[in-house]
Design a protein around this motif. Sequence first.
Motif, PDB file in Angstrom:
ATOM      1  N   UNK A  19       0.819  -1.198   0.000  1.00 50.49           N
ATOM      2  CA  UNK A  19       0.000   0.000   0.000  1.00 50.49           C
ATOM      3  C   UNK A  19       0.855   1.252   0.000  1.00 50.49           C
ATOM      4  N   UNK A  20       0.175   2.381   0.053  1.00 51.29           N
ATOM      5  CA  UNK A  20       0.831   3.686   0.123  1.00 51.29           C
ATOM      6  C   UNK A  20       0.249   4.417   1.318  1.00 51.29           C
ATOM      7  N   UNK A  21       1.132   4.982   2.142  1.00 51.05           N
ATOM      8  CA  UNK A  21       0.696   5.767   3.301  1.00 51.05           C
ATOM      9  C   UNK A  21       0.146   7.098   2.789  1.00 51.05           C
ATOM     10  N   UNK A  22      -1.105   7.396   3.126  1.00 53.48           N
ATOM     11  CA  UNK A  22      -1.671   8.676   2.710  1.00 53.48           C
ATOM     12  C   UNK A  22      -1.770   9.661   3.871  1.00 53.48           C
ATOM     13  N   UNK A  23      -1.802   9.148   5.110  1.00 56.61           N
ATOM     14  CA  UNK A  23      -1.909  10.031   6.276  1.00 56.61           C
ATOM     15  C   UNK A  23      -1.449   9.285   7.519  1.00 56.61           C
ATOM     16  N   UNK A  48      -8.149   3.116   3.549  1.00 57.12           N
ATOM     17  CA  UNK A  48      -8.760   2.844   4.849  1.00 57.12           C
ATOM     18  C   UNK A  48      -7.849   3.295   5.990  1.00 57.12           C
ATOM     19  N   UNK A  49      -8.458   3.686   7.101  1.00 55.38           N
ATOM     20  CA  UNK A  49      -7.718   4.043   8.312  1.00 55.38           C
ATOM     21  C   UNK A  49      -7.553   2.791   9.163  1.00 55.38           C
ATOM     22  N   UNK A  50      -6.326   2.545   9.621  1.00 53.52           N
ATOM     23  CA  UNK A  50      -6.018   1.400  10.470  1.00 53.52           C
ATOM     24  C   UNK A  50      -5.414   1.867  11.783  1.00 53.52           C
ATOM     25  N   UNK A  51      -5.741   1.195  12.850  1.00 54.40           N
ATOM     26  CA  UNK A  51      -5.033   1.342  14.127  1.00 54.40           C
ATOM     27  C   UNK A  51      -3.714   0.590  13.961  1.00 54.40           C
ATOM     28  N   UNK A  52      -2.647   1.050  14.607  1.00 52.86           N
ATOM     29  CA  UNK A  52      -1.384   0.307  14.588  1.00 52.86           C
ATOM     30  C   UNK A  52      -1.153  -0.318  15.953  1.00 52.86           C
ATOM     31  N   UNK A  53      -0.478  -1.465  15.953  1.00 47.74           N
ATOM     32  CA  UNK A  53      -0.263  -2.194  17.207  1.00 47.74           C
ATOM     33  C   UNK A  53       0.770  -1.514  18.101  1.00 47.74           C
ATOM     34  N   UNK A  54       1.708  -0.776  17.495  1.00 49.31           N
ATOM     35  CA  UNK A  54       2.746  -0.080  18.251  1.00 49.31           C
ATOM     36  C   UNK A  54       2.976   1.292  17.637  1.00 49.31           C
ATOM     37  N   UNK A  55       3.032   2.313  18.462  1.00 49.99           N
ATOM     38  CA  UNK A  55       3.240   3.683  17.976  1.00 49.99           C
ATOM     39  C   UNK A  55       4.527   3.808  17.167  1.00 49.99           C
ATOM     40  N   UNK A  56       5.539   2.998  17.491  1.00 45.35           N
ATOM     41  CA  UNK A  56       6.830   3.072  16.795  1.00 45.35           C
ATOM     42  C   UNK A  56       6.701   2.773  15.306  1.00 45.35           C
ATOM     43  N   UNK A  57       5.666   2.041  14.922  1.00 50.26           N
ATOM     44  CA  UNK A  57       5.462   1.773  13.495  1.00 50.26           C
ATOM     45  C   UNK A  57       5.291   3.077  12.716  1.00 50.26           C
ATOM     46  N   UNK A  58       4.707   4.079  13.339  1.00 58.64           N
ATOM     47  CA  UNK A  58       4.464   5.352  12.664  1.00 58.64           C
ATOM     48  C   UNK A  58       5.712   6.212  12.570  1.00 58.64           C
ATOM     49  N   UNK A  59       6.723   5.917  13.400  1.00 59.65           N
ATOM     50  CA  UNK A  59       7.968   6.674  13.353  1.00 59.65           C
ATOM     51  C   UNK A  59       8.795   6.315  12.121  1.00 59.65           C
ATOM     52  N   UNK A  60       8.500   5.164  11.512  1.00 66.51           N
ATOM     53  CA  UNK A  60       9.298   4.662  10.396  1.00 66.51           C
ATOM     54  C   UNK A  60       8.798   5.129   9.040  1.00 66.51           C
ATOM     55  N   UNK A  61       7.600   5.718   8.993  1.00 68.69           N
ATOM     56  CA  UNK A  61       6.983   6.035   7.701  1.00 68.69           C
ATOM     57  C   UNK A  61       6.505   7.478   7.642  1.00 68.69           C
ATOM     58  N   UNK A  62       6.269   7.949   6.421  1.00 64.53           N
ATOM     59  CA  UNK A  62       5.678   9.263   6.224  1.00 64.53           C
ATOM     60  C   UNK A  62       4.720   9.184   5.043  1.00 64.53           C
ATOM     61  N   UNK A  63       3.844  10.170   4.936  1.00 60.80           N
ATOM     62  CA  UNK A  63       2.875  10.197   3.848  1.00 60.80           C
ATOM     63  C   UNK A  63       3.604  10.111   2.510  1.00 60.80           C
ATOM     64  N   UNK A  81       0.071  -4.653  12.198  1.00 65.37           N
ATOM     65  CA  UNK A  81       1.008  -5.173  13.185  1.00 65.37           C
ATOM     66  C   UNK A  81       2.467  -5.026  12.747  1.00 65.37           C
ATOM     67  N   UNK A  82       2.680  -4.879  11.443  1.00 67.06           N
ATOM     68  CA  UNK A  82       4.029  -4.678  10.903  1.00 67.06           C
ATOM     69  C   UNK A  82       3.922  -3.771   9.689  1.00 67.06           C
ATOM     70  N   UNK A  83       4.961  -2.963   9.483  1.00 65.03           N
ATOM     71  CA  UNK A  83       4.973  -2.089   8.318  1.00 65.03           C
ATOM     72  C   UNK A  83       6.424  -1.796   7.963  1.00 65.03           C
ATOM     73  N   UNK A  84       6.733  -1.922   6.668  1.00 64.32           N
ATOM     74  CA  UNK A  84       8.101  -1.706   6.208  1.00 64.32           C
ATOM     75  C   UNK A  84       8.064  -0.868   4.932  1.00 64.32           C
ATOM     76  N   UNK A  85       8.885   0.174   4.885  1.00 67.15           N
ATOM     77  CA  UNK A  85       8.959   1.035   3.711  1.00 67.15           C
ATOM     78  C   UNK A  85       9.679   0.286   2.608  1.00 67.15           C
ATOM     79  N   UNK A  86       9.132   0.359   1.392  1.00 61.59           N
ATOM     80  CA  UNK A  86       9.780  -0.233   0.215  1.00 61.59           C
ATOM     81  C   UNK A  86      10.698   0.794  -0.396  1.00 61.59           C
ATOM     82  N   UNK A  87      11.877   0.377  -0.745  1.00 61.39           N
ATOM     83  CA  UNK A  87      12.872   1.284  -1.353  1.00 61.39           C
ATOM     84  C   UNK A  87      12.746   1.247  -2.860  1.00 61.39           C
TER      85      UNK A  87
END
Length: 87
Positions: A19-23, A48-63, A81-87
């Motif tokens: 997916x792509x982070x929009x917000x 869609x808006x999702x809750x994340x399991x750990x706040x730290x997941x949001x520190x790794x990504x940006x819109x 529960x997991x999120x990884x930025x694709x390079x």
Amino acid sequence: WTAALVAGAALAQTPTSSGVVTKLDKETQKVTLKHGEIKNLDMPPMTMVFQVSHAKLLDQVQAGDKVRFKAGMDGTKIMVTEMQVLK
């Protein structure tokens, strides 16, 4: 096995989706994703808006980031529960 261990094992085997982070909303620990099909949830592509399991997941990504992520049910909520930025 306790219910928590069973749920944890099920999430560990969850397939990844893309997916792509929009917000991001760090205050409420939510991320909006424009995502492809989420097979394990039988969910078609959508935004869609999702809750994340750990706040730290949001520190790794940006819109605008393209990501691979895992999402599953946590009670009655769908949670990333997991999120990884694709390079």
